[in-house]
Each structure stands twice: as C-alpha cells, then as structure tokens.
Design a protein around this motif. Structure first.
Motif, short mmCIF file in Angstrom:
data_model
loop_
_atom_site.label_atom_id
_atom_site.label_comp_id
_atom_site.label_asym_id
_atom_site.label_seq_id
_atom_site.Cartn_x
_atom_site.Cartn_y
_atom_site.Cartn_z
N GLN A 67 -13.70 -21.11 -34.42
CA GLN A 67 -14.90 -21.03 -35.35
C GLN A 67 -14.82 -19.66 -36.15
O GLN A 67 -15.28 -19.62 -37.31
CB GLN A 67 -16.04 -21.14 -34.55
CG GLN A 67 -17.40 -21.76 -35.07
CD GLN A 67 -18.16 -20.48 -35.83
OE1 GLN A 67 -17.98 -19.25 -35.44
NE2 GLN A 67 -18.87 -20.93 -36.90
N VAL A 109 -14.30 -27.00 -35.10
CA VAL A 109 -14.56 -27.20 -33.85
C VAL A 109 -15.08 -28.64 -33.51
O VAL A 109 -14.67 -28.86 -32.39
CB VAL A 109 -15.80 -26.24 -33.62
CG1 VAL A 109 -16.40 -26.34 -32.08
CG2 VAL A 109 -15.40 -24.83 -33.92
N HIS A 110 -15.92 -29.27 -34.07
CA HIS A 110 -16.22 -30.53 -33.77
C HIS A 110 -15.04 -31.52 -33.91
O HIS A 110 -14.78 -32.36 -33.01
CB HIS A 110 -17.56 -30.98 -34.84
CG HIS A 110 -17.65 -32.51 -34.58
ND1 HIS A 110 -18.46 -32.84 -33.35
CD2 HIS A 110 -17.39 -33.72 -35.10
CE1 HIS A 110 -18.62 -34.42 -33.43
NE2 HIS A 110 -17.92 -34.72 -34.55
N GLU A 111 -14.21 -31.28 -34.75
CA GLU A 111 -12.75 -32.29 -35.02
C GLU A 111 -12.18 -31.90 -33.90
O GLU A 111 -11.48 -32.99 -33.32
CB GLU A 111 -12.34 -32.00 -36.48
CG GLU A 111 -11.00 -32.73 -36.54
CD GLU A 111 -11.13 -34.21 -36.37
OE1 GLU A 111 -10.15 -34.84 -36.43
OE2 GLU A 111 -12.22 -34.83 -36.81
N ASP A 120 -17.58 -24.96 -38.32
CA ASP A 120 -18.31 -25.84 -37.46
C ASP A 120 -17.75 -27.11 -37.53
O ASP A 120 -17.57 -27.84 -36.40
CB ASP A 120 -19.78 -26.07 -37.75
CG ASP A 120 -20.70 -24.65 -37.30
OD1 ASP A 120 -20.25 -23.72 -36.64
OD2 ASP A 120 -21.85 -24.53 -38.14
N GLU A 121 -17.29 -27.86 -38.52
CA GLU A 121 -16.85 -29.11 -38.70
C GLU A 121 -15.27 -29.08 -37.78
O GLU A 121 -15.06 -30.18 -37.21
CB GLU A 121 -16.44 -29.41 -40.00
CG GLU A 121 -17.60 -30.05 -40.89
CD GLU A 121 -17.50 -30.25 -42.34
OE1 GLU A 121 -18.33 -30.76 -42.92
OE2 GLU A 121 -16.37 -29.56 -42.90
N GLY A 144 -12.55 -31.01 -31.04
CA GLY A 144 -13.35 -31.61 -29.78
C GLY A 144 -13.00 -33.34 -29.81
O GLY A 144 -12.82 -33.76 -28.62
N ARG A 145 -13.35 -33.90 -30.77
CA ARG A 145 -12.77 -35.40 -30.95
C ARG A 145 -11.29 -35.70 -30.55
O ARG A 145 -11.05 -36.49 -30.17
CB ARG A 145 -13.22 -35.49 -32.45
CG ARG A 145 -13.13 -37.17 -32.65
CD ARG A 145 -13.09 -37.74 -33.91
NE ARG A 145 -12.14 -37.28 -34.72
CZ ARG A 145 -10.69 -37.66 -34.51
NH1 ARG A 145 -10.51 -38.57 -33.84
NH2 ARG A 145 -9.83 -37.19 -35.34
#
Length: 124
Positions: free
Chosen positions: A106, A20-22, A17-18, A24-25
């Motif tokens: 993911q 995927v978030h990274e 999850d981290e 996106g950032r």
C-alpha cells in the motif's frame, strides 16, 4: 509523470487500496504469487504462504532490486507456491507477516517507495 501500477501488462491501473484488496482476493483464491508492474517499468512481487510474505521491489522484470527483511526473525517457512507450481521455503528473516506485506505494498503504491520503518536487502 505520476507512476501508476497494474496487475500485469495491459491491465487497468489500480490504486494502492485497490491493490491491497485485490491481493487479498487473490490469496483467498489460492493465488499466492502476484506481480504488479508500474508505468515506469518497476515491478513489485508478493509471494506468500498466507502467513508470511516475500516482498520484492525490482527495477524491471530482469532488473536488480531488493526485498524486505525482518531482522531477528527466526525459523524457516515453506508453502510459498509460485505460479509455476514450485513450492519455495524462505528463512523468516527474508519474509514479513502478510499484514506487514500488505502495508508495504500500500505504501509503495501510494508514495512511490517503501515505508521508512522497513529494512531491505539488495538482490544482485
């Protein structure tokens, strides 16, 4: 041994999850090419034009691997800007939507391999 993944050598491991978030950032900040390396030496590369993405899973930095494909997709997309400034274009059959790419990343990080409903092409 449990495989861990990080954005580059020496970086702290990230969860699925981290990651995927990274991603996106990074994409929002204009960094359209990202590499994750695993504790076993595998590499996962994502290059995007913010609409579609090329996702590659390699045995190592110089190793063989594969990339996800979208059978039946038509057209060609450009705007895949690499870290060295090169602007690539790919047939849409060699890329997937960005949302699908993030789902694949993911799954690889969480389960050690691609989702069973994806199609991959071996790269030599």
């Amino acid at each position: 041994m449990i495989e861990t993944w990080a954005f580059g050598e020496g970086a702290l491991p990230v969860t699925a999850d981290e990651a995927v978030h990274e991603l996106g950032r990074r994409i929002a900040d204009g960094h359209l090419e990202s590499w994750l390396t695993s504790s076993t030496g595998r590499c996962l590369a994502v290059t995007t034009n913010t609409d579609r993405a090329m996702v590659m899973l390699l045995d190592g930095e110089a190793g063989s691997g594969e990339h996800v494909v979208a059978p039946g997709a038509e057209g060609v997309s450009d705007g895949f800007i690499l870290e060295n400034g090169q602007n690539d274009e790919y047939p849409d059959t060699d890329t997937v939507t960005l949302g699908e790419a993030l789902r694949i990343v993911q799954h690889v990080l969480a389960h050690g391999g691609p989702p069973p409903d994806t199609v991959w092409n071996a790269d030599h």
